[in-house]
Design an enzyme around this catalytic site. Structure first.
Site, PDB file in Angstrom:
ATOM      1  N   ARG A  54       0.842  -1.114  -0.128  1.00  0.00           N
ATOM      2  CA  ARG A  54      -0.110   0.245   0.204  1.00  0.00           C
ATOM      3  C   ARG A  54       0.729   1.250  -0.044  1.00  0.00           C
ATOM      4  O   ARG A  54       0.398   2.292   0.602  1.00  0.00           O
ATOM      5  CB  ARG A  54      -0.868   0.003   1.188  1.00  0.00           C
TER       6      ARG A  54
ATOM      7  N   ARG B  30      -3.263   6.877   1.160  1.00  0.00           N
ATOM      8  CA  ARG B  30      -3.849   7.791   1.863  1.00  0.00           C
ATOM      9  C   ARG B  30      -2.768   8.608   2.639  1.00  0.00           C
ATOM     10  O   ARG B  30      -2.863   9.713   3.050  1.00  0.00           O
ATOM     11  CB  ARG B  30      -4.915   7.868   2.504  1.00  0.00           C
TER      12      ARG B  30
ATOM     13  N   ARG C  28      -6.625  11.720  -5.590  1.00  0.00           N
ATOM     14  CA  ARG C  28      -7.806  11.142  -5.072  1.00  0.00           C
ATOM     15  C   ARG C  28      -9.075  12.015  -5.178  1.00  0.00           C
ATOM     16  O   ARG C  28      -9.951  11.531  -5.346  1.00  0.00           O
ATOM     17  CB  ARG C  28      -7.463  10.278  -3.744  1.00  0.00           C
TER      18      ARG C  28
ATOM     19  N   ASP D  81      -6.650  -2.822  -7.178  1.00  0.00           N
ATOM     20  CA  ASP D  81      -7.233  -3.457  -6.272  1.00  0.00           C
ATOM     21  C   ASP D  81      -7.531  -4.797  -6.314  1.00  0.00           C
ATOM     22  O   ASP D  81      -7.913  -5.091  -7.415  1.00  0.00           O
ATOM     23  CB  ASP D  81      -8.553  -2.668  -5.690  1.00  0.00           C
TER      24      ASP D  81
ATOM     25  N   TYR E  31     -14.845 -12.060   0.101  1.00  0.00           N
ATOM     26  CA  TYR E  31     -15.642 -10.973   0.131  1.00  0.00           C
ATOM     27  C   TYR E  31     -16.784 -11.184  -0.919  1.00  0.00           C
ATOM     28  O   TYR E  31     -17.789 -10.643  -0.704  1.00  0.00           O
ATOM     29  CB  TYR E  31     -14.726  -9.737  -0.993  1.00  0.00           C
TER      30      TYR E  31
HETATM   31  O1  CP3 Z   1       0.219   0.535  -3.011  1.00  0.00           O
HETATM   32  C1  CP3 Z   1      -0.203  -0.571  -3.269  1.00  0.00           C
HETATM   33  O2  CP3 Z   1       0.086  -1.333  -2.362  1.00  0.00           O
HETATM   34  C2  CP3 Z   1      -1.151  -0.856  -4.413  1.00  0.00           C
HETATM   35  C3  CP3 Z   1      -2.488  -0.439  -4.279  1.00  0.00           C
HETATM   36  C4  CP3 Z   1      -3.539  -1.396  -3.384  1.00  0.00           C
HETATM   37  C5  CP3 Z   1      -4.683  -1.198  -3.021  1.00  0.00           C
HETATM   38  N1  CP3 Z   1      -5.362  -2.104  -2.523  1.00  0.00           N
HETATM   39  C6  CP3 Z   1      -4.873   0.367  -3.121  1.00  0.00           C
HETATM   40  C7  CP3 Z   1      -6.172   0.670  -2.232  1.00  0.00           C
HETATM   41  C8  CP3 Z   1      -3.303  -2.974  -3.029  1.00  0.00           C
HETATM   42  C9  CP3 Z   1      -2.022  -3.838  -3.463  1.00  0.00           C
HETATM   43  C10 CP3 Z   1      -4.464  -3.439  -2.640  1.00  0.00           C
HETATM   44  C11 CP3 Z   1      -4.810  -4.695  -2.139  1.00  0.00           C
HETATM   45  C12 CP3 Z   1      -5.896  -5.132  -1.139  1.00  0.00           C
HETATM   46  N2  CP3 Z   1      -7.259  -4.385  -1.356  1.00  0.00           N
HETATM   47  C13 CP3 Z   1      -6.015  -5.842  -0.371  1.00  0.00           C
HETATM   48  C14 CP3 Z   1      -4.930  -6.842  -0.125  1.00  0.00           C
HETATM   49  C15 CP3 Z   1      -3.686  -6.311   0.686  1.00  0.00           C
HETATM   50  C16 CP3 Z   1      -4.283  -6.089   2.144  1.00  0.00           C
HETATM   51  O3  CP3 Z   1      -4.188  -4.939   2.788  1.00  0.00           O
HETATM   52  O4  CP3 Z   1      -4.496  -7.154   2.716  1.00  0.00           O
HETATM   53  C17 CP3 Z   1      -7.283  -5.845   0.168  1.00  0.00           C
HETATM   54  C18 CP3 Z   1      -7.748  -6.788   1.149  1.00  0.00           C
HETATM   55  C19 CP3 Z   1      -8.055  -4.915  -0.298  1.00  0.00           C
HETATM   56  C20 CP3 Z   1      -9.385  -4.590  -0.223  1.00  0.00           C
HETATM   57  C21 CP3 Z   1      -9.578  -3.277   0.140  1.00  0.00           C
HETATM   58  N3  CP3 Z   1      -9.341  -2.272  -1.078  1.00  0.00           N
HETATM   59  C22 CP3 Z   1      -9.984  -2.671   1.429  1.00  0.00           C
HETATM   60  C23 CP3 Z   1     -10.182  -3.457   2.470  1.00  0.00           C
HETATM   61  C24 CP3 Z   1     -10.191  -1.423   1.185  1.00  0.00           C
HETATM   62  C25 CP3 Z   1     -10.660  -0.312   2.158  1.00  0.00           C
HETATM   63  C26 CP3 Z   1      -9.334   0.150   3.187  1.00  0.00           C
HETATM   64  C27 CP3 Z   1      -9.302   1.135   3.750  1.00  0.00           C
HETATM   65  O5  CP3 Z   1      -8.096   1.547   4.029  1.00  0.00           O
HETATM   66  O6  CP3 Z   1     -10.246   1.710   4.279  1.00  0.00           O
HETATM   67  C28 CP3 Z   1      -9.760  -0.891  -0.132  1.00  0.00           C
HETATM   68  C29 CP3 Z   1      -9.632   0.563  -0.688  1.00  0.00           C
HETATM   69  C30 CP3 Z   1      -8.084   0.902  -1.007  1.00  0.00           C
HETATM   70  N4  CP3 Z   1      -7.323   0.125  -1.967  1.00  0.00           N
HETATM   71  C31 CP3 Z   1      -7.665   1.999  -0.781  1.00  0.00           C
HETATM   72  C32 CP3 Z   1      -6.344   2.078  -1.471  1.00  0.00           C
HETATM   73  C33 CP3 Z   1      -5.293   3.257  -1.462  1.00  0.00           C
HETATM   74  C34 CP3 Z   1      -8.182   3.046   0.124  1.00  0.00           C
HETATM   75  C35 CP3 Z   1      -9.165   3.744  -1.074  1.00  0.00           C
HETATM   76  C36 CP3 Z   1      -9.137   5.445  -0.679  1.00  0.00           C
HETATM   77  O7  CP3 Z   1      -8.289   6.002  -1.433  1.00  0.00           O
HETATM   78  O8  CP3 Z   1     -10.320   5.880  -0.496  1.00  0.00           O
END
Ligand code: CP3
Length: 348
Positions: A28, A32, A41, A77, A151
């Site tokens: 990640r 943010r 964003r 994602d 999910y």
């Molecule tokens: O920089 C990176 O790693 C690349 C981008 C990336 C994102 N999600 C961006 C993201 C990657 C590799 C992921 C993978 C992902 N997404 C996972 C596996 C990694 C982990 O954390 O276990 C999972 C479980 C998800 C599902 C997911 N996507 C969730 C649970 C959420 C909300 C989490 C939160 O922080 O509230 C997301 C949204 C998400 N994916 C964001 C980002 C930057 C936040 C969204 C935003 O900008 O509003």
């Protein structure tokens, strides 16, 4: 071979070759906690950002520009393929799925999509990144079948994933059918990302730790093995991060994965014993350590480097995604510490 010596540090480390310094990237790393991410964003929704290749590539560049990390991960994602399978998806910011998979008919309705036709924007983001930063290795990724199934059954995130597990226990045959469909979808998606220019891939099994070891082997690792098998022909390092599945590290180390991600609850010297030094390890700083003082970040980095020493290889990372409340200077302190303390002599 001269060509191999010119390969980026991260890729050499993933292959278990000797390196002059422990490489580092952060799960990640585009997100943010970075003001420049929040600025981009603000212009769109999270899915809008994923689907606009210029913007997705821009936020992928951001942490590399700021910290000169050793690898980038394409901004997308793990749930993007779920939408391509026919399930409507929203982020609020946590993921919300419009329907839940509960029956065999629900499984049959899911499409195994053509990744290029349905998720071409991911491949376009990859091409833009590669032409803009050709020297930084780019990681493609996907969720593992069990995590995506979790999910699909729950309709979103969950504290215990109990409904997903209930589904496995009540309808094991249907669960296997769903996992197979997911393996096919994920394999094709990862292969398309490699064909578009990704030089390594990571499979995120974020919720593996909710399963007993035995259930993880059945519902987590078995469908993941099919993906590894399908990807082998592409000859890029395969990283598997099965969070919380340390009891399965012996089996994971014989899965064909080149690198195993380890969370912070398992010290890397223990992970080395469990994996018999057959694989490179990736990890494993607790993301919360970045919220605390810089001296402690440095102490913990040194401890992790010590624990990893002597193994097949090590890629520094956090044990899970960086927290949005992390101060960018603390991420900077992590990068500085790994680059300074991770230097080692290359064996003659
Ligand atoms: O920089 C990176 O790693 C690349 C981008 C990336 C994102 N999600 C961006 C993201 C990657 C590799 C992921 C993978 C992902 N997404 C996972 C596996 C990694 C982990 O954390 O276990 C999972 C479980 C998800 C599902 C997911 N996507 C969730 C649970 C959420 C909300 C989490 C939160 O922080 O509230 C997301 C949204 C998400 N994916 C964001 C980002 C930057 C936040 C969204 C935003 O900008 O509003």
């Amino acid at each position: 071979m001269a060509a191999a010596a010119e390969e980026p540090l991260f890729l050499r480390a993933c292959r278990g070759e000797p390196v002059e310094r422990t490489p580092l990237w952060v799960m990640r790393q585009a997100g943010r906690y970075l003001p420049e991410y929040r600025e981009v964003r603000e212009k769109t929704t999270f899915l809008g950002l994923c689907k606009t290749p210029e913007l997705a590539a821009e936020v992928t560049f951001q942490p590399i520009r700021r910290y000169n990390l050793d690898a980038a991960i394409i901004f997308s994602d793990i749930l993007v393929p779920v939408e391509a399978m026919g399930v409507q998806l929203d982020f609020n910011p946590a993921p919300v799925l419009a329907t839940k998979v509960r029956t065999e008919a629900d499984v049959d309705r899911l499409i195994v999509p053509d990744p290029v036709k349905s998720m071409g924007y991911v491949m376009e983001s990859i091409r833009i990144f590669r032409s803009g930063m050709p020297k930084t290795p780019l990681i493609g990724f996907a969720g593992a079948p069990f995590t995506l199934m979790a999910y699909l059954v729950e309709g979103g995130g969950s504290k215990s994933y109990s409904q997903a597990k209930q589904f496995c226990y009540e309808h094991p045959k249907v669960a296997r059918k769903l996992l197979e469909k997911l393996s096919e979808t994920i394999s094709a998606h990862l292969i398309a990302q490699v064909e578009a220019g990704c030089q390594a891939v990571q499979i995120f099994d974020s919720w593996a730790g909710h399963l007993s070891k035995d259930d993880y082997l059945t519902f987590g690792l078995t469908p993941t093995l099919r993906i590894i098998e399908a990807l082998k022909k592409k000859n890029v390092p395969i990283i598997v991060f099965a969070k919380g599945a340390h009891a399965a590290l012996p089996e994971l180390s014989q899965s064909g994965a080149d690198v195993l991600g380890v969370d912070w609850t398992t010290p890397l010297d223990l992970a080395r014993q469990l994996t018999g030094d057959r694989v490179v390890l990736q990890g494993n700083l607790d993301p919360s350590v970045l919220l605390g003082p810089i001296e402690n970040i440095q102490t913990q980095v040194q401890r992790i480097l010590n624990e990893a020493q002597g193994g097949k290889g090590h890629v520094f990372n956090l044990g899970h995604g960086i927290l949005p409340e992390t101060k960018p200077e603390h991420m900077g302190a992590l990068v500085e510490a790994v680059k300074r303390l991770g230097v080692r002599r290359v064996p003659a």
